[in-house]
Design a protein around this motif. Sequence first.
Motif, PDB file in Angstrom:
ATOM      1  N   SER A 189      -7.034  12.121  53.406  1.00  0.00           N
ATOM      2  CA  SER A 189      -7.102  13.288  54.295  1.00  0.00           C
ATOM      3  C   SER A 189      -6.269  13.111  55.559  1.00  0.00           C
ATOM      4  CB  SER A 189      -8.560  13.599  54.661  1.00  0.00           C
ATOM      5  OG  SER A 189      -9.097  12.575  55.472  1.00  0.00           O
ATOM      6  N   ASP A 198      -0.037  13.165  55.748  1.00  0.00           N
ATOM      7  CA  ASP A 198       0.654  14.441  55.895  1.00  0.00           C
ATOM      8  C   ASP A 198       1.305  14.796  54.548  1.00  0.00           C
ATOM      9  OD1 ASP A 198       1.698  16.713  57.058  1.00  0.00           O
ATOM     10  OD2 ASP A 198       3.462  15.679  57.860  1.00  0.00           O
ATOM     11  N   GLY A 250       1.350  17.538  51.077  1.00  0.00           N
ATOM     12  CA  GLY A 250       1.103  18.940  50.755  1.00  0.00           C
ATOM     13  C   GLY A 250      -0.254  19.097  50.083  1.00  0.00           C
ATOM     14  N   ASP A 251      -0.745  20.325  50.095  1.00  0.00           N
ATOM     15  CA  ASP A 251      -2.055  20.598  49.497  1.00  0.00           C
ATOM     16  C   ASP A 251      -2.108  20.225  48.017  1.00  0.00           C
ATOM     17  OD1 ASP A 251      -3.011  21.502  51.903  1.00  0.00           O
ATOM     18  OD2 ASP A 251      -2.758  23.636  51.425  1.00  0.00           O
ATOM     19  N   GLY A 252      -1.031  20.490  47.288  1.00  0.00           N
ATOM     20  CA  GLY A 252      -0.994  20.179  45.860  1.00  0.00           C
ATOM     21  C   GLY A 252      -1.087  18.683  45.605  1.00  0.00           C
ATOM     22  N   ILE A 266      -2.331  16.391  47.646  1.00  0.00           N
ATOM     23  CA  ILE A 266      -3.668  15.934  48.033  1.00  0.00           C
ATOM     24  C   ILE A 266      -4.683  16.284  46.953  1.00  0.00           C
ATOM     25  CG2 ILE A 266      -5.563  16.318  49.661  1.00  0.00           C
ATOM     26  CD1 ILE A 266      -3.474  16.483  51.881  1.00  0.00           C
ATOM     27  N   ALA A 267      -4.571  17.477  46.411  1.00  0.00           N
ATOM     28  CA  ALA A 267      -5.511  17.904  45.363  1.00  0.00           C
ATOM     29  C   ALA A 267      -5.390  17.019  44.122  1.00  0.00           C
ATOM     30  CB  ALA A 267      -5.267  19.365  45.002  1.00  0.00           C
ATOM     31  N   ARG A 268      -4.164  16.727  43.705  1.00  0.00           N
ATOM     32  CA  ARG A 268      -3.959  15.875  42.521  1.00  0.00           C
ATOM     33  C   ARG A 268      -4.484  14.460  42.764  1.00  0.00           C
ATOM     34  NH1 ARG A 268       0.735  18.885  42.393  1.00  0.00           N
ATOM     35  NH2 ARG A 268       1.922  17.288  43.503  1.00  0.00           N
ATOM     36  N   THR A 278      -6.705  13.497  44.962  1.00  0.00           N
ATOM     37  CA  THR A 278      -8.160  13.551  45.105  1.00  0.00           C
ATOM     38  C   THR A 278      -8.833  13.638  43.745  1.00  0.00           C
ATOM     39  OG1 THR A 278      -7.989  14.578  47.291  1.00  0.00           O
ATOM     40  CG2 THR A 278     -10.075  14.845  46.123  1.00  0.00           C
ATOM     41  N   GLN A 279      -8.280  14.457  42.855  1.00  0.00           N
ATOM     42  CA  GLN A 279      -8.851  14.591  41.513  1.00  0.00           C
ATOM     43  C   GLN A 279      -8.785  13.256  40.768  1.00  0.00           C
ATOM     44  OE1 GLN A 279     -10.512  17.138  40.346  1.00  0.00           O
ATOM     45  NE2 GLN A 279     -10.913  16.126  38.422  1.00  0.00           N
TER      46      GLN A 279
END
Length: 97
Positions: free
Chosen positions: A33, A36, A38-40, A42-44, A46-47
């Motif tokens: 978190s 810096d 991108g959202d994509g 971070i999402a990948r 994190t998953q």
Amino acid sequence: MSREDQRQAMRSLREELIGELEELYRNAFDRISEQDLGDGAIARLTQLLLRSREAAITPLQQEIEAPLITRPAGSATASSAAAGSEISDDDSAATAP
């Protein structure tokens, strides 16, 4: 060490390991978190981390929550037959019906 003491020691060790893993994953999520990215991305990431966490912790939790398995009456020794069924905490007992 008695059989019950061994069983309790294994349970305590598993619980400690789960706690250490939880802390490790919490720190990893905090680090992600703070990046810096991108959202994509971070999402990948994190998953992937969530799947890794589940694979690491679930088997330890299942072993803690597994019911005690008793041996079939025919396999009990004379002394344990008089006292009731014998508790088994070995790996093969966890898969017995």
